[in-house]
Design a protein around this motif. Structure first.
Motif, PDB file in Angstrom:
ATOM      1  N   CYS A   1      -2.052   0.074  -5.308  1.00 11.16           N
ATOM      2  CA  CYS A   1      -2.094  -0.787  -4.457  1.00 11.16           C
ATOM      3  C   CYS A   1      -1.782  -2.174  -5.062  1.00 11.16           C
ATOM      4  O   CYS A   1      -2.462  -2.610  -6.257  1.00 11.16           O
ATOM      5  CB  CYS A   1      -3.158  -1.148  -3.615  1.00 11.16           C
ATOM      6  SG  CYS A   1      -3.686   0.229  -2.711  1.00 11.16           S
TER       7      CYS A   1
ATOM      8  N   LYS B   1       5.628  -4.452   6.787  1.00  7.02           N
ATOM      9  CA  LYS B   1       5.644  -4.280   5.273  1.00  7.02           C
ATOM     10  C   LYS B   1       6.626  -5.300   4.504  1.00  7.02           C
ATOM     11  O   LYS B   1       7.338  -4.897   3.591  1.00  7.02           O
ATOM     12  CB  LYS B   1       6.211  -2.870   5.149  1.00  7.02           C
ATOM     13  CG  LYS B   1       5.201  -1.965   5.660  1.00  7.02           C
ATOM     14  CD  LYS B   1       5.132  -0.496   5.152  1.00  7.02           C
ATOM     15  CE  LYS B   1       3.854   0.321   5.552  1.00  7.02           C
ATOM     16  NZ  LYS B   1       3.065   0.027   6.743  1.00  7.02           N
TER      17      LYS B   1
ATOM     18  N   THR C   1       3.788   6.039   2.385  1.00  7.34           N
ATOM     19  CA  THR C   1       4.732   4.878   2.950  1.00  7.34           C
ATOM     20  C   THR C   1       6.120   5.481   2.632  1.00  7.34           C
ATOM     21  O   THR C   1       6.466   5.556   1.588  1.00  7.34           O
ATOM     22  CB  THR C   1       4.259   3.537   2.396  1.00  7.34           C
ATOM     23  OG1 THR C   1       2.911   3.124   2.307  1.00  7.34           O
ATOM     24  CG2 THR C   1       4.933   2.467   3.303  1.00  7.34           C
TER      25      THR C   1
ATOM     26  N   THR D   1      -0.276   5.077   4.049  1.00  8.97           N
ATOM     27  CA  THR D   1      -0.321   4.393   5.430  1.00  8.97           C
ATOM     28  C   THR D   1      -0.888   5.351   6.592  1.00  8.97           C
ATOM     29  O   THR D   1      -0.736   6.571   6.366  1.00  8.97           O
ATOM     30  CB  THR D   1       1.109   3.970   5.931  1.00  8.97           C
ATOM     31  OG1 THR D   1       1.053   2.950   7.036  1.00  8.97           O
ATOM     32  CG2 THR D   1       2.050   5.001   6.161  1.00  8.97           C
TER      33      THR D   1
ATOM     34  N   ASN E   1       0.854  -1.015   0.119  1.00 13.54           N
ATOM     35  CA  ASN E   1      -0.041  -0.151  -0.019  1.00 13.54           C
ATOM     36  C   ASN E   1       0.859   1.236   0.031  1.00 13.54           C
ATOM     37  O   ASN E   1       1.883   1.301   0.940  1.00 13.54           O
ATOM     38  CB  ASN E   1      -0.997   0.070   1.357  1.00 13.54           C
ATOM     39  CG  ASN E   1      -2.119   1.147   1.200  1.00 13.54           C
ATOM     40  OD1 ASN E   1      -1.823   2.051   0.769  1.00 13.54           O
ATOM     41  ND2 ASN E   1      -3.227   0.732   1.925  1.00 13.54           N
TER      42      ASN E   1
END
Ligand SMILES: Cc1cc2nc3c(=O)[nH]c(=O)nc-3n(C[C@H](O)[C@H](O)[C@H](O)COP(=O)(O)OP(=O)(O)OC[C@H]3O[C@@H](n4cnc5c(N)ncnc54)[C@H](O)[C@@H]3O)c2cc1C
Length: 327
Positions: free
Chosen positions: A110, A286, A30, A23, A20
């Motif tokens: 995504c 992650k 991210t 976040t 993704n």
């Protein structure tokens, strides 16, 4: 040579597989995503080509706003930066499937890594090549010399620990600031829900396989054991009932511990004193996006002594790592 016991509840086998680009509640970008994402896509394509499978697919996230405040937060971020965010042309189009009162936003770029098929396929490849030893590794059999590592009858130049949460007890690296994080998810059958998207409203509903969806997850920093909790199941079932219009059946309850770190950055590189002992850990929440990029950096470091990003290189802990072997 890969030494790995078969652990059916490893973090990687429990993960949804999401990459993704944004976040948190404030929907910020991210960490390093602009570098990580192209690298990860390329790596998964290459692995997929070798294994004869597609192991990554784009999945737009439908981010249903749970509160008016979350809607405002999304709109504010959308005004500031539209790289990964989009507003829908028709806000009511998911009403046949979901109850929602405050609209939704869309998160672009995504991706979903098909861990369910990728992990066994890769394991089989290692086995077919005779480079997987499927047993519990015991440090008692490891001898670390100046120039050579021996483990039972294996001789090597280096050893690299990629042992997930077990790494927090590894004698060479246990002084690193690990922050284990327990996560639970349910596997749920929802027959009529399209598997074309990831759906989010506090929790996420993620396509798993066929009519099954992964629903989660929790993030627990304080926990007594790594067992599934009835509280998570009850809370998640209730949230699903209030959100999803289709009938659903809970089929499984997954739980694992994420190898997370206090400063939310990975641990990559070689021990400052035991120079042939390496670490590849701390992927936290992650792993799917961080692991390809930093594995590439570690491999390049091994082959050409090139630098590892300072934020990830365990060099930043040289003082405590040195002290822990010399004291
Ligand atoms: C509920 C949940 C949801 C998640 N969702 C996502 C997501 O959507 N996207 C994402 O990017 N990340 C997600 N994560 C995080 C992701 O799972 C981790 O970042 C990643 O799996 C870490 O991989 P790892 O290889 O370091 O650890 P692991 O997957 O735990 O692997 C460690 C391996 O080491 C082996 N091992 C350890 N000790 C020994 C020993 N003594 N002998 C032999 N073998 C040993 C274990 O058997 C295991 O196979 C999620 C995690 C959880 C718990």
């Amino acid at each position: 040579m890969v030494l790995d016991e078969f652990n059916p509840v490893s973090a990687s086998k429990t993960a949804a597989g999401i990459i993704n680009p944004v976040t948190g509640r404030r929907i910020v970008k991210t960490w390093m995503i602009d570098e990580l994402l192209p690298f990860a896509l390329n790596a998964y394509d290459e692995i997929g080509a070798e294994l004869g499978m597609d192991c990554i697919a784009p999945k737009k996230t439908i981010d249903f706003f749970p509160t008016p405040q979350m809607r405002l937060a999304f709109l504010k971020r959308f005004e500031e930066d539209q790289q990964y965010l989009q507003l829908p042309s028709e806000e009511n189009d998911w009403l046949p499937y979901f109850h929602y009162h405050f609209g939704y936003g869309e998160i672009l770029s995504c991706w979903l890594v098909d861990l369910i098929n990728l992990l066994p396929a890769f394991r089989k490849r290692l086995m077919d090549r005779g480079v997987l030893l499927e047993e519990k590794f015991s440090i008692d059999h490891l001898v670390v010399g100046e120039t050579e590592i021996t483990y039972k009858n294996i001789r090597a130049q280096k050893i690299i620990f990629c042992d997930g949460i077990a790494g927090a007890h590894n004698p060479w690296f246990q002084s690193l600031p690990y922050a284990p994080n327990k996560g639970e998810a349910l596997i749920v059958e929802i027959k009529d829900l399209p598997s074309s998207h990831i759906y989010k409203k506090g929790i996420s509903i993620v396509p798993w396989k066929e009519t099954l969806f992964w629903v989660g997850s929790s993030y627990e920093w304080e926990f007594r054991d790594d067992l599934p909790t009835p509280e998570f199941r009850t809370k998640t079932e209730l949230a699903l009932r209030e959100w999803v219009k289709q009938p659903f059946t809970v089929l499984d309850h997954l739980v694992s511990v994420r190898p997370a770190t206090l400063e939310r950055r990975p641990f990559v590189g070689f021990h400052p004193v035991k120079k042939n002992v390496g670490l590849f850990n701390g992927m936290g929440t992650k792993g799917c996006s961080l692991a390809p990029y930093f594995a590439g950096q570690l491999a390049a470091n091994l082959a050409h002594q090139s630098a590892i990003s300072p934020d990830a290189d365990i060099k930043r802990f040289n003082n405590i790592l040195t002290r822990s072997v010399t004291s």
